[in-house]
Structures are given as structure tokens and as C-alpha cells.
Design a protein around this motif. Structure first.
Motif, PDB file in Angstrom:
ATOM      1  N   TYR A  13       3.084  -2.197   1.306  1.00 11.52           N
ATOM      2  CA  TYR A  13       2.932  -1.137   0.306  1.00 11.52           C
ATOM      3  C   TYR A  13       2.148  -0.033   1.006  1.00 11.52           C
ATOM      4  O   TYR A  13       0.940  -0.157   1.191  1.00 11.52           O
ATOM      5  CB  TYR A  13       2.120  -1.617  -0.902  1.00 11.52           C
ATOM      6  CG  TYR A  13       2.844  -2.578  -1.822  1.00 11.52           C
ATOM      7  CD1 TYR A  13       3.910  -2.146  -2.603  1.00 11.52           C
ATOM      8  CD2 TYR A  13       2.435  -3.901  -1.929  1.00 11.52           C
ATOM      9  CE1 TYR A  13       4.558  -3.016  -3.461  1.00 11.52           C
ATOM     10  CE2 TYR A  13       3.071  -4.776  -2.784  1.00 11.52           C
ATOM     11  CZ  TYR A  13       4.136  -4.334  -3.548  1.00 11.52           C
ATOM     12  OH  TYR A  13       4.765  -5.192  -4.397  1.00 11.52           O
ATOM     13  N   PHE A  16      -0.629  -1.053   3.485  1.00 10.56           N
ATOM     14  CA  PHE A  16      -1.141  -2.382   3.158  1.00 10.56           C
ATOM     15  C   PHE A  16      -0.028  -3.423   3.255  1.00 10.56           C
ATOM     16  O   PHE A  16       1.022  -3.289   2.623  1.00 10.56           O
ATOM     17  CB  PHE A  16      -1.716  -2.381   1.738  1.00 10.56           C
ATOM     18  CG  PHE A  16      -2.094  -3.747   1.235  1.00 10.56           C
ATOM     19  CD1 PHE A  16      -3.248  -4.366   1.682  1.00 10.56           C
ATOM     20  CD2 PHE A  16      -1.276  -4.416   0.327  1.00 10.56           C
ATOM     21  CE1 PHE A  16      -3.590  -5.627   1.229  1.00 10.56           C
ATOM     22  CE2 PHE A  16      -1.613  -5.685  -0.123  1.00 10.56           C
ATOM     23  CZ  PHE A  16      -2.774  -6.293   0.326  1.00 10.56           C
ATOM     24  N   ALA A  18       1.582  -6.633   2.294  1.00 10.45           N
ATOM     25  CA  ALA A  18       1.502  -7.585   1.183  1.00 10.45           C
ATOM     26  C   ALA A  18       2.127  -8.929   1.539  1.00 10.45           C
ATOM     27  O   ALA A  18       1.745  -9.962   0.992  1.00 10.45           O
ATOM     28  CB  ALA A  18       2.181  -7.009  -0.047  1.00 10.45           C
ATOM     29  N   PRO A  37      -4.407 -17.640  -4.647  1.00 10.50           N
ATOM     30  CA  PRO A  37      -5.339 -16.777  -5.377  1.00 10.50           C
ATOM     31  C   PRO A  37      -4.700 -15.458  -5.805  1.00 10.50           C
ATOM     32  O   PRO A  37      -3.649 -15.074  -5.288  1.00 10.50           O
ATOM     33  CB  PRO A  37      -6.472 -16.537  -4.375  1.00 10.50           C
ATOM     34  CG  PRO A  37      -5.976 -16.993  -3.061  1.00 10.50           C
ATOM     35  CD  PRO A  37      -4.848 -17.922  -3.282  1.00 10.50           C
ATOM     36  N   SER A  38      -5.345 -14.784  -6.721  1.00 14.97           N
ATOM     37  CA  SER A  38      -4.859 -13.496  -7.198  1.00 14.97           C
ATOM     38  C   SER A  38      -4.750 -12.505  -6.048  1.00 14.97           C
ATOM     39  O   SER A  38      -5.638 -12.422  -5.202  1.00 14.97           O
ATOM     40  CB  SER A  38      -5.810 -12.960  -8.267  1.00 14.97           C
ATOM     41  OG  SER A  38      -5.351 -11.716  -8.720  1.00 14.97           O
ATOM     42  N   GLY A  39      -3.633 -11.794  -6.004  1.00 17.23           N
ATOM     43  CA  GLY A  39      -3.451 -10.807  -4.953  1.00 17.23           C
ATOM     44  C   GLY A  39      -2.922 -11.368  -3.654  1.00 17.23           C
ATOM     45  O   GLY A  39      -2.804 -10.660  -2.663  1.00 17.23           O
ATOM     46  N   SER A  40      -2.576 -12.659  -3.651  1.00 13.39           N
ATOM     47  CA  SER A  40      -2.131 -13.272  -2.405  1.00 13.39           C
ATOM     48  C   SER A  40      -0.670 -12.950  -2.084  1.00 13.39           C
ATOM     49  O   SER A  40      -0.212 -13.229  -0.982  1.00 13.39           O
ATOM     50  CB  SER A  40      -2.340 -14.789  -2.473  1.00 13.39           C
ATOM     51  OG  SER A  40      -1.649 -15.328  -3.574  1.00 13.39           O
ATOM     52  N   GLY A  41       0.050 -12.380  -3.046  1.00 13.73           N
ATOM     53  CA  GLY A  41       1.428 -11.978  -2.764  1.00 13.73           C
ATOM     54  C   GLY A  41       2.497 -12.836  -3.424  1.00 13.73           C
ATOM     55  O   GLY A  41       3.677 -12.718  -3.109  1.00 13.73           O
ATOM     56  N   LYS A  42       2.102 -13.681  -4.369  1.00 12.55           N
ATOM     57  CA  LYS A  42       3.061 -14.578  -5.024  1.00 12.55           C
ATOM     58  C   LYS A  42       4.142 -13.804  -5.761  1.00 12.55           C
ATOM     59  O   LYS A  42       5.340 -14.052  -5.594  1.00 12.55           O
ATOM     60  CB  LYS A  42       2.329 -15.503  -6.016  1.00 12.55           C
ATOM     61  CG  LYS A  42       1.158 -16.248  -5.416  1.00 12.55           C
ATOM     62  CD  LYS A  42       0.459 -17.107  -6.448  1.00 12.55           C
ATOM     63  CE  LYS A  42      -0.182 -16.330  -7.580  1.00 12.55           C
ATOM     64  NZ  LYS A  42      -1.369 -15.527  -7.189  1.00 12.55           N
ATOM     65  N   SER A  43       3.709 -12.851  -6.606  1.00  8.72           N
ATOM     66  CA  SER A  43       4.686 -12.060  -7.360  1.00  8.72           C
ATOM     67  C   SER A  43       5.572 -11.260  -6.414  1.00  8.72           C
ATOM     68  O   SER A  43       6.786 -11.184  -6.601  1.00  8.72           O
ATOM     69  CB  SER A  43       3.976 -11.096  -8.300  1.00  8.72           C
ATOM     70  OG  SER A  43       3.213 -11.804  -9.229  1.00  8.72           O
ATOM     71  N   THR A  44       4.938 -10.693  -5.407  1.00  4.99           N
ATOM     72  CA  THR A  44       5.702  -9.895  -4.457  1.00  4.99           C
ATOM     73  C   THR A  44       6.766 -10.750  -3.790  1.00  4.99           C
ATOM     74  O   THR A  44       7.932 -10.347  -3.690  1.00  4.99           O
ATOM     75  CB  THR A  44       4.759  -9.290  -3.399  1.00  4.99           C
ATOM     76  OG1 THR A  44       3.700  -8.620  -4.072  1.00  4.99           O
ATOM     77  CG2 THR A  44       5.486  -8.311  -2.509  1.00  4.99           C
ATOM     78  N   GLU A 164       4.616 -16.625 -13.198  1.00  2.91           N
ATOM     79  CA  GLU A 164       3.535 -16.971 -14.139  1.00  2.91           C
ATOM     80  C   GLU A 164       3.994 -16.934 -15.595  1.00  2.91           C
ATOM     81  O   GLU A 164       3.441 -16.201 -16.419  1.00  2.91           O
ATOM     82  CB  GLU A 164       2.337 -16.033 -13.937  1.00  2.91           C
ATOM     83  CG  GLU A 164       1.869 -16.033 -12.488  1.00  2.91           C
ATOM     84  CD  GLU A 164       0.389 -15.715 -12.350  1.00  2.91           C
ATOM     85  OE1 GLU A 164      -0.378 -16.079 -13.276  1.00  2.91           O
ATOM     86  OE2 GLU A 164       0.008 -15.135 -11.320  1.00  2.91           O
TER      87      GLU A 164
END
Ligand SMILES: Nc1ncnc2c1ncn2[C@@H]1O[C@H](COP(=O)(O)OP(=O)(O)OP(=O)(O)O)[C@@H](O)[C@H]1O
Ligand SMILES: [Mg+2]
Lengths: 244, 250
Positions: A13, A16, A18, A37-44, A164
Motif C-alpha cells: 500500500y 508500506f 502489507a 494479530p491485528s494488522g498482520s495482513g489476514k484480510s489483505t 472474520e
């Protein structure tokens, strides 16, 4: 046979990064849970599988088709991959029946009767037939998410992605959604599920992927992941999440 | 000041012999409605298109849309009307320019164009806000189901966007009717122009403008009632969230 093949993908991004050279495979009928953890890139990661997010490096094959190849008919490919979101994302102005039918009609070209019939069949499957004429705003979160699952299934997908699916739900509604997902898994649906519901993972996952800072840190069989994760980061994450 | 009230004036014949003063006012009202409605239709179509284009991914398209809105929204409507009426025909090739100037009802068509463009910029602004007010997840869900960008707008984003912006659109609808009075400057005999004519011929200025005011009020009341009905007709059962989001953005 791999249904989803993720080969050394990287995504930025802006400046950055991701996703960092992520690779994994999901075989036909396999259930893979993705956590971290949050922000680790799972959704991405999960959104790159149906090209909701573009990638800059690497390749993803779904059922043998290269997702990010410019020659791929993306709408067609996407219509064959079901996706379920944290916030359900039903279309608020359409009745439940229309929510279930619209993409079948507009994307798959099914006629209205056919689409409604298929939709109602799946609505029955998630136990919500009685609500077919209501609107999304008139259903509880758990009910909306079950409709969203039915909407995805109505497209006859070859694989399902979940991001999620229960984390926006009140605790008492989580299980009604998980039950539907467990049933799907047991019927042999190919699934990639971002979730922190470790109970779900223990019950139906074949593998667990653990991500941290854009990397796939672990990609283990369920047994291995829960009994002896290789990395310190996964151990730490597990101890935290199991405490909660 | 000594003023001779004469409410009977409405039933006297106007000197241009087209009928009573009351009849001329109603004629004016008809032009007001014709101008306002035509301009409104044009504004809705153009505004929806431009507003939609301002939300797409392509930055060039967005910039063009933004420029359109800035241009037509920021120039006073009076100036735009003069430009369309006096300047644009001169810029056209001579033959075409002459043809335009000699069109029957040319002040009507000019007024419709000027008001249509002006109002479309304002509608575009609302449409953009209505689309933007929806969660990004809606687009993602539609895309994930295999919908094309056009289908996503048509079946998912726009139907909700229009519902969300109905209240501001109601004011724009009323504005376009009121703004049509500016067309008297280019010779359109709409309601305000008729009231002025009546005052000049009969010297009954208060009666003339009281009548005009009441007619404008009635017109706006009709619009409000119509839009309320429409709002109720398209209301989504059980839906509240995004409306609050738009309200908060204002
Ligand atoms: N559209 C975006 N623009 C810029 N950065 C983004 C964007 N989307 C995500 N990121 C960043 O990419 C990283 C991964 O985001 P992602 O949403 O994939 O995390 P996640 O693992 O799903 O986290 P969570 O558990 O909070 O959902 C985060 O640092 C996030 O800030
Ligand atoms: Mg996420």
C-alpha cells in the motif's frame, strides 16, 4: 488437487508492504484457518484471492486460473468464489429474497424464478425461511450473517472465503453462524477462514496459517499448530488468544 | 404613502389582451413550472451521471467531474443565463448561431439549459455524497459476487444513495423552481415577470406580488408533499444506519 494456490505474493500500500512473499495452498475440500494479530495482513491476503486487492508480485491460481492475469474474466471468476464479510454487507434496500437472487440474475444470468428458488432453498438451509420477505435491517446480526452465507452459496461457489465472519456479532449469536460454517466444512466445501475462533479451528480446520507483519509465519496442520507451534510469535499469540 | 388597494384587479383585462390579470399570472406559473420541471429533469440526469463519475477509480474522470461541478456551481446563475443567451450564440458558427437566436421560445430553452447545468452541479454534489456515505464493504460485496462496476452502481450503490439524499434533493427541487425567476432577465414571461408586468400596467404592486408569492408557496408545498410521499414510498424497512452517516457528514 489445489483449489487455491498462492505463490510468493507481495503487496504494497504505497510504500508500506502489507504482504511479504506469501505462499500457501488450499486443496479441494480443505478448510484453512488464517489467524494472527491485528494488522498482520489476514484480510489483505484473503482479498487477494478474488482480486478485491491487487498484488504487485507473485501469482494466485484458483481452480487453475491465474487471478491477477489481465486476460482472466474477473467477474466470472469472482462469481465462483463465495465471500463473507465481517459486517455482512447485505444490500439494505433489497428484501432477503432479492438479496439472495440479485447476483444470480445479474451475474449468472439465471431467470428470476430459478434464482429465487435456489435462494430460498439456501435460506431454508440456514434456517431462515420465515424471514424471506424481511429486509436486512430487520434481522439480527447473526441472522444477517447467515443470509450472507446463503447469498454466497446461491452462486454455487467452488470455494468460500470468510473474513472474520463472527467478530461483529454479539457473543450469543456467534454459534449460530459457526454452526452453519461447520456444516459447510463437513460437507466438503473448500474454505479459507480468517477467524480468531479457535474452537472452530479445532473442530473443522485441516490447517492453520499464522500471519504476522505481512508474513505467513506458520502453515501447519491443525494438530501441529495447537500442540507445538514452531515460532515464538505463534506461541505468544496462542497463549494470548486462549486466555480470552 | 397613499395606496389604493384593489383586489378586484385580478379580474380586469390585462392590456396585452390575453385575458384577465389572473389569467396572465397563471400563464406565468405554467412557464415557471415548465422551465423548473424541464431543468430539474436535466439536472437529475446530468447530476447523477457526473456525481457517479466523481466516485470512480479513474482519477482523470474524477478531476473532470470535479471541474464540471466547480464551474457550474460557482458561477452566479444570472451570469450563466446571460452567457447562454447572449454569448454562446455568438461563439457558434454564424448559421447555427442565427438559427439558435431565432428558435421559437429561445428564452425558455436557454433558461432550461442554464438552470439545468447550474442545478446538475448541485445534484452531482449530493449524489457523490450519497455514494460516499455507503460502507466500502458494499462495493466489495457486490464485486465479490461478480458484479461489474456498472452493475454495482446500478443495483447496489445508487439505489441507496438516492434514498439517502432525498431530503437535500427536495430543497434542490424547490430551488430550481425559485431560480427560474432569473429567466425574466432574458425575457421569459414566467410568474415573476407576469407579476412585474401586472404591477407596471395596473400599479397594484402589492396585489400582484402577493398573488405571485402565494403561487410560489403553493408550488413549493406541492413539491414538498410529493417528495414526502416519495420518501415514504421508497423507505427501507428497518434501515437507519447510513442515513445517520449522511446527516453527520452535513
Ligand atoms: N487500504 C489500505 N491502505 C493502506 N494500508 C492498508 C490498507 N488496508 C490495510 N492496510 C494496512 O495493511 C496492513 C494489513 O491490514 P489487514 O487489514 O490485512 O490486517 P488484518 O490482519 O486483517 O487486521 P485485523 O485483524 O485488524 O482485521 C495493516 O497494517 C493495515 O494498516
Ligand atoms: Mg482484517
Amino acid at each position: 488437487m489445489p483449489m487455491i494456490e498462492i505463490h510468493k505474493i507481495s503487496k504494497w500500500y504505497g510504500s508500506f508492504q502489507a504482504l511479504k512473499e506469501c505462499s500457501t495452498k488450499v486443496n479441494k475440500g480443505e478448510v484453512v484457518v488464517v489467524c494472527g494479530p491485528s494488522g498482520s495482513g489476514k484480510s489483505t491476503l484473503i482479498k487477494t484471492v478474488n482480486a478485491l486487492e491487487p498484488i504487485q508480485q507473485g501469482e494466485i491460481l484458483v481452480d487453475g486460473y491465474s487471478v491477477h492475469d489481465s486476460r482472466t474474466n474477473l467477474p466470472k471468476l469472482r462469481s465462483r468464489i463465495g465471500m463473507v464479510f465481517q459486517n455482512f454487507e447485505l444490500f439494505p434496500h433489497l428484501s432477503i429474497t432479492r438479496n439472495l437472487a440479485i447476483a444470480q440474475m445479474k451475474v449468472l444470468g439465471r431467470n428470476k424464478d430459478e434464482a429465487v428458488e435456489r435462494g430460498l432453498k439456501l435460506l431454508d438451509r440456514v434456517g431462515l425461511s420465515a424471514h424471506k420477505d424481511k429486509y436486512p435491517g430487520q434481522l439480527s446480526g447473526g441472522q444477517q450473517q447467515r443470509v450472507a452465507i446463503a447469498r454466497a452459496l446461491a452462486m454455487d461457489p467452488i470455494a468460500m472465503l470468510f473474513d472474520e465472519p463472527t467478530s461483529a456479532l454479539d457473543p450469543e449469536m456467534i454459534n449460530e453462524v459457526l454452526d452453519v460454517m461447520v456444516e459447510l466444512a463437513q460437507e466438503g466445501m473448500t474454505m479459507m477462514v480468517v477467524t480468531h475462533e479457535m474452537g472452530f479451528a479445532r473442530r473443522v480446520a485441516d490447517r492453520v496459517i499464522f500471519m504476522d507483519a505481512g508474513e505467513i509465519v506458520e502453515d501447519d496442520s491443525k494438530e501441529q499448530f495447537f500442540s507445538q507451534p514452531k515460532s515464538e510469535r505463534a506461541r505468544e499469540f496462542l497463549s494470548k488468544i486462549l486466555l480470552h | 404613502m397613499k395606496y389604493n388597494w384593489n383586489w378586484g384587479i385580478f379580474w380586469e383585462l390585462s392590456p396585452d389582451a390575453t385575458g384577465t390579470y389572473l389569467a396572465t399570472l397563471f400563464q406565468g406559473l405554467r412557464w415557471t413550472i415548465a422551465t423548473g420541471l424541464s431543468a430539474w429533469l436535466m439536472a437529475l440526469v446530468l447530476g447523477s451521471l457526473i456525481g457517479t463519475l466523481r466516485t470512480v477509480r479513474n482519477p482523470t474522470v474524477v478531476r473532470l467531474g470535479d471541474a464540471y461541478v466547480e464551474l457550474f456551481r460557482n458561477m452566479p446563475i444570472l451570469v450563466q443565463m446571460f452567457l447562454w443567451f447572449f454569448v454562446v450564440p455568438e461563439l457558434l458558427p454564424t448559421g447555427l448561431g442565427t438559427w439558435v437566436k431565432q428558435l421559437p421560445n429561445s428564452s425558455f430553452w436557454t433558461a432550461v439549459f442554464a438552470l439545468g447545468f447550474f442545478t446538475s452541479a448541485r445534484v452531482a454534489e449530493q449524489v457523490k455524497a450519497g455514494i460516499r456515505a455507503q460502507p466500502r464493504g458494499q462495493t466489495m460485496a457486490a464485486t465479490a459476487l461478480g458484479m461489474t462496476t456498472a452493475q454495482t452502481y446500478r443495483h447496489v450503490l445508487l439505489p441507496m444513495a438516492f434514498r439517502l439524499i432525498l431530503p437535500p434533493l427536495t430543497s434542490e427541487f424547490m430551488n430550481v423552481m425559485k431560480n427560474s425567476a432569473v429567466a425574466l432577465t432574458i425575457g421569459l414571461m414566467e410568474l415573476t415577470a407576469r407579476a412585474r408586468a401586472m404591477q407596471e400596467f395596473s400599479f397594484q404592486v402589492f396585489e400582484a406580488f402577493t398573488a405571485a408569492t402565494l403561487l410560489y408557496l403553493a408550488l413549493n408545498l406541492a413539491i414538498v408533499l410529493f417528495m414526502r410521499r416519495l420518501e415514504r414510498f421508497v423507505a427501507v424497512p428497518g434501515f437507519t444506519a447510513a442515513r445517520d452517516a449522511v446527516a453527520a457528514a452535513h
